[in-house]
Design an enzyme around this catalytic site. Sequence first.
Site: not given
Length: 142
Positions: A10-11, A67, A69, A100, A134-135
């Site tokens: 986004d901006h 974005c 955050t 993982h 295992r992951h």
Amino acid sequence: MVSKIFLSSDHAGFELKEKVKNYFIKNFIEFEDLGCTSLKPVDYPDYAKILSKKLSYENESKGILFCGTGIGISMSANRFPHIRAALCTSVEMASKSRKHNDANVLALGGRILEDKLALEIVKEFLYTDFEAGRHSLRVDKI
Ligand code: RB5
């Protein structure tokens, strides 16, 4: 390393996206910028959707979303079943998101991260492989 990297923002993530693009250009890393194209306000779910749709048929590829955050755009992308978007604020998180969680999308906050750290996170994400074992079972349960 992945074949192609899709970028979308986004901006509020636009400027960091431009910096990551410059790094890719300098290092001959193939990418496709899916927008946005300026600082004019847009809605982050729209750009998460554009990239997520792209990855539905480019399934060997990876994406990076930006974005302000990294929160809104990662929440939006994770509504798509084939997307495992990891919001990372450290190199360690980027490393674990690949080893993982087999994250196929990295989400970054343009208003949160220093440029240098953001680029370190991008590099770690791109050059770290999924450990499987295992992951795999846990990722399958997602
Ligand atoms: C845009 O102002 C901002 O809300 C957005 O970029 C993002 O940070 C949302 O999570």
